[in-house]
Design a protein around this motif. Structure first.
Motif, PDB file in Angstrom:
ATOM      1  N   GLU A  76       0.855  -1.174   0.000  1.00  0.00           N
ATOM      2  CA  GLU A  76       0.000   0.000   0.000  1.00  0.00           C
ATOM      3  C   GLU A  76       0.901   1.237   0.000  1.00  0.00           C
ATOM      4  N   LEU A  77       0.587   2.199  -0.869  1.00  0.00           N
ATOM      5  CA  LEU A  77       1.373   3.425  -0.945  1.00  0.00           C
ATOM      6  C   LEU A  77       0.712   4.516  -0.108  1.00  0.00           C
ATOM      7  N   VAL A  78       1.478   5.073   0.823  1.00  0.00           N
ATOM      8  CA  VAL A  78       0.957   6.065   1.754  1.00  0.00           C
ATOM      9  C   VAL A  78       1.932   7.237   1.819  1.00  0.00           C
ATOM     10  N   SER A  79       1.533   8.298   2.483  1.00  0.00           N
ATOM     11  CA  SER A  79       2.443   9.408   2.725  1.00  0.00           C
ATOM     12  C   SER A  79       3.631   8.920   3.549  1.00  0.00           C
ATOM     13  N   ALA A  80       4.804   9.514   3.302  1.00  0.00           N
ATOM     14  CA  ALA A  80       6.018   9.085   4.000  1.00  0.00           C
ATOM     15  C   ALA A  80       5.853   9.149   5.514  1.00  0.00           C
ATOM     16  N   ARG A  81       5.060  10.085   5.992  1.00  0.00           N
ATOM     17  CA  ARG A  81       4.922  10.207   7.456  1.00  0.00           C
ATOM     18  C   ARG A  81       4.120   9.066   8.061  1.00  0.00           C
ATOM     19  N   PHE A  82       3.434   8.273   7.238  1.00  0.00           N
ATOM     20  CA  PHE A  82       2.660   7.149   7.744  1.00  0.00           C
ATOM     21  C   PHE A  82       3.377   5.810   7.587  1.00  0.00           C
ATOM     22  N   VAL A  83       4.603   5.831   7.053  1.00  0.00           N
ATOM     23  CA  VAL A  83       5.375   4.593   6.955  1.00  0.00           C
ATOM     24  C   VAL A  83       5.938   4.287   8.336  1.00  0.00           C
ATOM     25  N   PRO A  84       5.630   3.109   8.899  1.00  0.00           N
ATOM     26  CA  PRO A  84       6.032   2.833  10.280  1.00  0.00           C
ATOM     27  C   PRO A  84       7.538   2.706  10.425  1.00  0.00           C
ATOM     28  N   ARG A  85       8.051   3.174  11.553  1.00  0.00           N
ATOM     29  CA  ARG A  85       9.462   3.029  11.886  1.00  0.00           C
ATOM     30  C   ARG A  85       9.555   2.168  13.135  1.00  0.00           C
ATOM     31  N   ARG A  86      10.340   1.116  13.063  1.00  0.00           N
ATOM     32  CA  ARG A  86      10.460   0.189  14.187  1.00  0.00           C
ATOM     33  C   ARG A  86      11.932  -0.015  14.528  1.00  0.00           C
ATOM     34  N   ALA A  87      12.201  -0.329  15.778  1.00  0.00           N
ATOM     35  CA  ALA A  87      13.575  -0.587  16.213  1.00  0.00           C
ATOM     36  C   ALA A  87      14.080  -1.874  15.557  1.00  0.00           C
ATOM     37  N   VAL A  88      15.350  -1.863  15.115  1.00  0.00           N
ATOM     38  CA  VAL A  88      15.874  -3.020  14.395  1.00  0.00           C
ATOM     39  C   VAL A  88      16.301  -4.149  15.320  1.00  0.00           C
ATOM     40  N   VAL A  89      16.136  -3.969  16.630  1.00  0.00           N
ATOM     41  CA  VAL A  89      16.500  -5.056  17.545  1.00  0.00           C
ATOM     42  C   VAL A  89      15.543  -6.231  17.411  1.00  0.00           C
ATOM     43  N   SER A  90      14.339  -5.998  16.912  1.00  0.00           N
ATOM     44  CA  SER A  90      13.380  -7.087  16.733  1.00  0.00           C
ATOM     45  C   SER A  90      13.403  -7.565  15.281  1.00  0.00           C
ATOM     46  N   ARG A  91      12.984  -8.817  15.073  1.00  0.00           N
ATOM     47  CA  ARG A  91      12.894  -9.367  13.726  1.00  0.00           C
ATOM     48  C   ARG A  91      11.938  -8.536  12.877  1.00  0.00           C
ATOM     49  N   GLU A  92      10.779  -8.168  13.445  1.00  0.00           N
ATOM     50  CA  GLU A  92       9.813  -7.377  12.687  1.00  0.00           C
ATOM     51  C   GLU A  92      10.378  -6.006  12.352  1.00  0.00           C
ATOM     52  N   GLY A  93      11.130  -5.418  13.269  1.00  0.00           N
ATOM     53  CA  GLY A  93      11.725  -4.121  13.016  1.00  0.00           C
ATOM     54  C   GLY A  93      12.723  -4.169  11.876  1.00  0.00           C
TER      55      GLY A  93
END
Length: 291
Positions: A76-93
């Motif tokens: 799904e294409l969304v505004s850049a501000r809605f792209v989630p940012r997650r910590a890379v310590v987790s697999r999902e991140g």
């Protein structure tokens, strides 16, 4: 418009620029990457006549032009501000971060193919350069997609933004502006971003992902250098000053303002000249740390 694994572009479309547009229209990312890598390898051995530089965009079938760029239903294409940012310590991140990188590389495939078919009247080396870039971007995408699979994820699993292609649309009628604002502006930001991203991945213990970032940074230096070379060629053809013209184009096309920190070493290797680097240093003197 064929879109299957068994369709051979060069036997169907012996003109490289027609084949590039056909590949651009493909919607399946994995198939597109395989097709483009094969096309780039084949095109490297073709004579100059196969690039048919006299072709104009209007010479291509309208239904193909309407299908540009070919992309899957997801992400799904969304505004850049809605792209989630997650910590890379987790697999999902890590999966979310690598998905964002894979989306950049998928768009970069499309951008390079678009340069090959769209801009008529350019020297044959221009088309050869961007076909080579398309093949390397396809390789990067494949590396990232394979690593996403190891993280139990796939391209399309996370939302993404469309900033790269939006600038391509804005510059579709002006090759000088395209060279200025896509490879040497938006894609050059990857030179700045790669070292800190690599460091985060390495710190999280994902050495395989960090190694992929090494490959991408190495190749992207060359891609941005190609953008710089053809931007300056276009400026020379138009009889305009590259530094002053760049500022005009940024305003005209509402391009993002460059913000540091900058990877000055990589930018110098990619062909940014002393005046351009000095201008960047005046805004952000500290280069990013190397991972």
């Amino acid at each position: 418009m064929p879109d299957s694994q068994d369709f051979t572009l060069m036997s169907t479309f012996p003109c490289i620029r027609r084949a590039a547009l056909a590949a651009l229209c493909q919607t399946n990312p994995a198939e597109k990457a395989r097709t483009v890598r094969a096309l780039a390898a084949d095109g490297a051995t073709r004579p100059d006549a196969a690039f048919a530089p006299a072709l104009r965009p209007a010479d291509f079938p309208v239904e193909w032009r309407a299908a540009v760029p070919g992309r899957p239903a997801q992400p799904e294409l969304v505004s850049a501000r809605f792209v989630p940012r997650r910590a890379v310590v987790s697999r999902e991140g890590r999966a979310a971060l690598l998905h964002a990188l894979a989306h950049i590389e998928f768009n970069a495939i499309n951008l390079a193919l678009d340069a090959v078919w769209r801009f008529d009247g350019m020297p044959v080396p221009f088309y050869r350069d961007w076909l080579k870039v398309a093949g390397e971007e396809a390789y990067h995408f494949s590396l990232l997609a394979e690593h996403l699979a190891r993280l139990d994820a796939a391209y399309g699993d996370f939302p993404a933004h469309n900033g790269l292609w939006e600038m391509a649309e804005k510059t579709r009628d002006d090759v000088l502006a395209r060279m200025a604002l896509v490879p040497r502006t938006l894609e050059a930001r990857g030179l700045d971003a790669s070292p800190p991203i690599r460091a985060r991945l390495a710190q999280a213990g994902d050495t395989a992902a960090a190694s992929i970032l090494d490959v991408i940074l190495r190749d992207e230096v060359g891609h941005v250098a190609i953008g710089n070379r053809w931007y300056r060629w276009c400026c020379a053809r138009a009889g305009v000053d590259p530094l002053a013209t760049y500022d005009v184009l940024v305003e005209r096309y509402d391009a993002p303002r460059l913000r540091g920190p900058f990877n000055f070493e990589a930018r110098a290797a990619a062909g940014f000249d002393a005046a351009e680097l000095a201008q960047l240093r005046a805004t952000a003197p500290d280069a990013p740390s190397r991972g």
